[in-house]
Design a protein around this motif. Structure first.
Motif, PDB file in Angstrom:
ATOM      1  N   CYS A 179       0.855  -1.192   0.000  1.00  0.00           N
ATOM      2  CA  CYS A 179       0.000   0.000   0.000  1.00  0.00           C
ATOM      3  C   CYS A 179       0.886   1.235   0.000  1.00  0.00           C
ATOM      4  CB  CYS A 179      -0.903   0.025   1.229  1.00  0.00           C
ATOM      5  SG  CYS A 179      -2.112  -1.299   1.302  1.00  0.00           S
ATOM      6  N   ILE A 180       0.719   2.073  -0.987  1.00  0.00           N
ATOM      7  CA  ILE A 180       1.484   3.318  -1.075  1.00  0.00           C
ATOM      8  C   ILE A 180       0.509   4.481  -0.926  1.00  0.00           C
ATOM      9  CG2 ILE A 180       2.961   4.759  -2.519  1.00  0.00           C
ATOM     10  CD1 ILE A 180       3.903   2.200  -3.914  1.00  0.00           C
ATOM     11  N   LEU A 181       0.685   5.248   0.146  1.00  0.00           N
ATOM     12  CA  LEU A 181      -0.166   6.396   0.387  1.00  0.00           C
ATOM     13  C   LEU A 181       0.521   7.653  -0.124  1.00  0.00           C
ATOM     14  CD1 LEU A 181      -0.446   4.492   3.330  1.00  0.00           C
ATOM     15  CD2 LEU A 181      -2.489   5.916   3.250  1.00  0.00           C
ATOM     16  N   LEU A 209      -6.215   2.038  -7.685  1.00  0.00           N
ATOM     17  CA  LEU A 209      -6.057   3.437  -7.297  1.00  0.00           C
ATOM     18  C   LEU A 209      -7.292   3.819  -6.493  1.00  0.00           C
ATOM     19  CD1 LEU A 209      -4.604   6.203  -7.582  1.00  0.00           C
ATOM     20  CD2 LEU A 209      -5.802   6.484  -9.769  1.00  0.00           C
ATOM     21  N   VAL A 210      -7.090   4.355  -5.280  1.00  0.00           N
ATOM     22  CA  VAL A 210      -8.197   4.509  -4.334  1.00  0.00           C
ATOM     23  C   VAL A 210      -8.276   5.934  -3.796  1.00  0.00           C
ATOM     24  CG1 VAL A 210      -9.231   3.613  -2.196  1.00  0.00           C
ATOM     25  CG2 VAL A 210      -7.852   2.103  -3.634  1.00  0.00           C
ATOM     26  N   ASP A 211      -9.486   6.487  -3.763  1.00  0.00           N
ATOM     27  CA  ASP A 211      -9.760   7.723  -3.034  1.00  0.00           C
ATOM     28  C   ASP A 211      -9.797   7.398  -1.546  1.00  0.00           C
ATOM     29  OD1 ASP A 211      -9.987  10.003  -4.590  1.00  0.00           O
ATOM     30  OD2 ASP A 211     -12.053   9.607  -5.172  1.00  0.00           O
ATOM     31  N   ASP A 241      -4.816   7.770  -2.715  1.00  0.00           N
ATOM     32  CA  ASP A 241      -4.772   9.228  -2.730  1.00  0.00           C
ATOM     33  C   ASP A 241      -5.256   9.708  -1.365  1.00  0.00           C
ATOM     34  OD1 ASP A 241      -4.929  11.925  -3.186  1.00  0.00           O
ATOM     35  OD2 ASP A 241      -6.688  11.806  -4.491  1.00  0.00           O
ATOM     36  N   ALA A 242      -4.305  10.000  -0.472  1.00  0.00           N
ATOM     37  CA  ALA A 242      -4.650  10.368   0.904  1.00  0.00           C
ATOM     38  C   ALA A 242      -4.861  11.863   1.081  1.00  0.00           C
ATOM     39  CB  ALA A 242      -3.543   9.886   1.855  1.00  0.00           C
TER      40      ALA A 242
END
Length: 281
Positions: free
Chosen positions: A29-31, A61-63, A145-146
């Motif tokens: 997991c890359i924030l 790819l995550v919001d 995408d933090a």
């Protein structure tokens, strides 16, 4: 010219062949976060996802926040059918990871979980954790995408199996005195491991006020790359016509991804060695 071979080797050591068509044995997991809003974390997260997609077909790819975001609009795929945050329900705290993997819309072969707060949001923290737990089972690489939310690792850490989920973070840092001061404040109150490093970018509306070397020394963090935004990138993203990065931007994202994965690999080796020493005692 940098070779992409080390990146593949780093990822190969983190990921074993899946036990089923959709199950990942190990997930990275890359924030992507920033001490300042509106500097391009969504765009940079998308660039990292594209870079990861060159080496594995299992990328999402995550919001981070279902109340904000809208990655699908920025990427120009809002008309694509598929699940968004508002369509996810996990009242019992579990979610079918295989169904999730299949039903997410794709952008350039990257699965995208986008926020659509205008259609509703998930309020319960256990439902959010269930989503992240499913994502870590379904994909080998998660790019999250933090934004400015530096507490984002909480949900991922609580949701994932610590033995099979590695979490790292990169900061998108405008080279301004204010941004560096904010970043120092974030680091002073850090509850988790500090970020692996930062990617430098120019402040909005002006040239850099701080050089990279001074920022590295002041924050005690390495600079993993320098991002020079292209005018057409910002224009296209704001218009929702999608992201079409140049070869230069793609190479920069690959180099940053390589550094992040190598850092995860080295940390895993250190933890493995420590575990062996504890077992020997």
């Amino acid at each position: 010219m940098r070779t992409q071979q080390p990146l593949w080797r780093a990822h190969a050591q983190l990921t074993t062949p899946p036990a089923s068509p959709h199950e990942a044995q190990h997930t990275v997991c890359i924030l992507v976060s920033s001490p300042c809003g509106g500097v391009g974390t969504s765009t940079f997260a998308a660039l990292l996802a594209l870079a990861a997609r060159q080496f594995t077909s299992s990328v999402a790819l995550v919001d981070r926040d279902p109340r904000n975001g809208g990655l699908d609009v920025l990427l120009g795929i809002e008309q694509e059918k598929g699940l968004r945050w508002s369509g996810l329900e996990a009242p019992l705290g579990t979610l079918d990871y295989q169904a999730l993997a299949v039903q997410l819309p794709r952008w350039k072969s990257v699965a995208v979980l986008s926020a659509d707060p205008w259609n509703g949001v998930i309020e319960n923290p256990w439902e959010k954790e269930a989503v992240y737990a499913a994502l870590t089972r379904a994909f080998s690489v998660l790019i999250i995408d933090a934004g400015t939310a530096h507490e984002a690792p909480v949900l991922v850490r609580n949701a994932g199996d610590e033995a099979r989920v590695s979490i790292t973070r990169v900061e998108l840092l405008p080279l301004s005195i204010l941004a560096c001061a904010r970043m120092r404040g974030v680091l002073a109150h850090e509850k988790f491991s500090p970020p692996a490093g930062f990617v430098a970018c120019s402040p909005r509306g002006g040239s850099a006020q701080v050089n990279v070397k001074d920022a590295e020394e002041w924050l005690a963090l390495p600079c993993l790359g320098k991002l020079n935004w292209e005018a057409k990138i910002s224009r296209n993203m704001q218009r929702g016509t999608g992201l079409h990065p140049s070869a230069c931007l793609q190479q920069m994202a690959c180099a940053v991804l390589e550094a992040l994965l190598e850092g995860v690999r080295r940390r895993g080796l250190v933890e493995e060695k420590a575990g062996e020493q504890d077992a020997a005692q």
